[in-house]
Design an enzyme around this catalytic site. Structure first.
Site: not given
Length: 300
Positions: A153, A176, A244, A247, A270, A279
């Site tokens: 990211r 994150k 972005h 990515r 994730h 995806y």
């Protein structure tokens, strides 16, 4: 014990920042949501707040929707309100109490828009060539290589410090929620970062940001986004060709080359496999575009 709204909001913000390790942006947004609820339904103690039910949530969201709140924002607001009430119940000692049940609005989730490998490389080259100074060009190119070559990211790339150097075959990244993962680093990415460091007038002190702005401060996401916006215009790429998107392209191209979803989930950081499964749809969409553009019957 009576509390002021400021007391309640301060406790909520501290819980989000320190207990849940939310980003400053998320903390501000969630505290603002709680503040709006307290403006409409003033309370001075945790037990009263803990007893707010579905009717209160529905009324609050209806008021916000009347102000023009979108489905996406309404869903985010509902999530913040539920979290706030859960926190209130824990403060009131009602940890086992069930939260109000209320479904958020349906959100049609759009597919990410990847770009081709050639476009990704050309974008990195273009930001290098279009920069005001050679070191700035090398910097922007290095950042984009980390996004496309390692699937970072943009916030993750810009949070790297000099202590990450010299880059080896893998890099430990903090994503994150403070979750850490290890990503492989390709030689072209290592070389791009090394080229930037060699040209940078700021060096790479271990405890300082690796990527610097023109005046030496931490590089902002906005500066990278502006560089990419200029480059995509010169290359004739669509507005969806953002940092972005690199990515997204990393993920899509790996999946198309045979990567399995679990491995891709780990590489992207994730929290759930569901976030990665989108995806599979992207890859199918890309293949369909190729078919439509290349199949002889489609050209007839």
């Amino acid at each position: 014990m009576n509390l002021t709204h400021a007391d309640i909001l301060e406790a909520w913000g501290t819980h989000l920042a320190q207990g849940r390790r939310r980003s400053p942006h998320t903390v501000r947004a969630y505290v603002a949501t709680a503040a709006r609820l307290l403006d409409e339904h003033p309370v001075t103690d945790w037990p009263t707040l803990a007893r707010f039910d579905t009717a209160v949530l529905r009324e609050q969201l209806a008021s916000r929707r009347a102000d023009g709140l979108s489905n996406v924002s309404a869903a985010r607001e509902l999530s913040a309100l539920k979290g706030f009430l859960a926190f209130a119940r824990s403060q009131a000692g009602e940890i086992d109490a069930s939260l109000p049940r209320m479904r958020g609005p349906r959100i049609k989730k759009g597919l990410p828009r990847p770009i081709t490998p050639d476009e990704a490389v050309n974008l990195a080259v273009a930001v290098d060539e279009d920069a005001a100074e050679p070191w700035i060009g090398a910097r922007d190119r290095a950042v984009l290589l980390l996004l496309y070559g390692a699937g970072l990211r943009i916030a993750e790339a810009l949070s790297l410090k000099g202590s990450a150097l010299p880059l080896g075959e893998v890099l430990q990244v903090t994503g994150k929620g403070g979750k850490q993962r290890v990503v492989p680093i390709l030689p072209i990415v290592r070389d791009g970062v090394a080229d930037y460091v060699a040209k940078s007038p700021w060096g790479a002190p271990r405890d300082e940001p690796l990527f610097r702005g023109a005046k030496g401060g931490p590089l902002s996401q906005g500066m990278v986004q502006k560089a990419v916006a200029r480059a995509r215009v010169s290359l004739g790429l669509p507005p969806t060709a953002t940092p972005h998107a690199l990515r997204h392209s990393f993920a899509t191209h790996l999946l198309g080359a045979g990567a399995d979803l679990r491995s891709l989930q780990e590489l992207l950081g994730h929290a759930s496999l569901g976030s990665t499964q989108i995806y599979t749809k992207v890859d199918a969409a890309v293949l369909l575009d190729v078919y439509r553009n290349a199949h002889p019957r489609e050209q007839a």
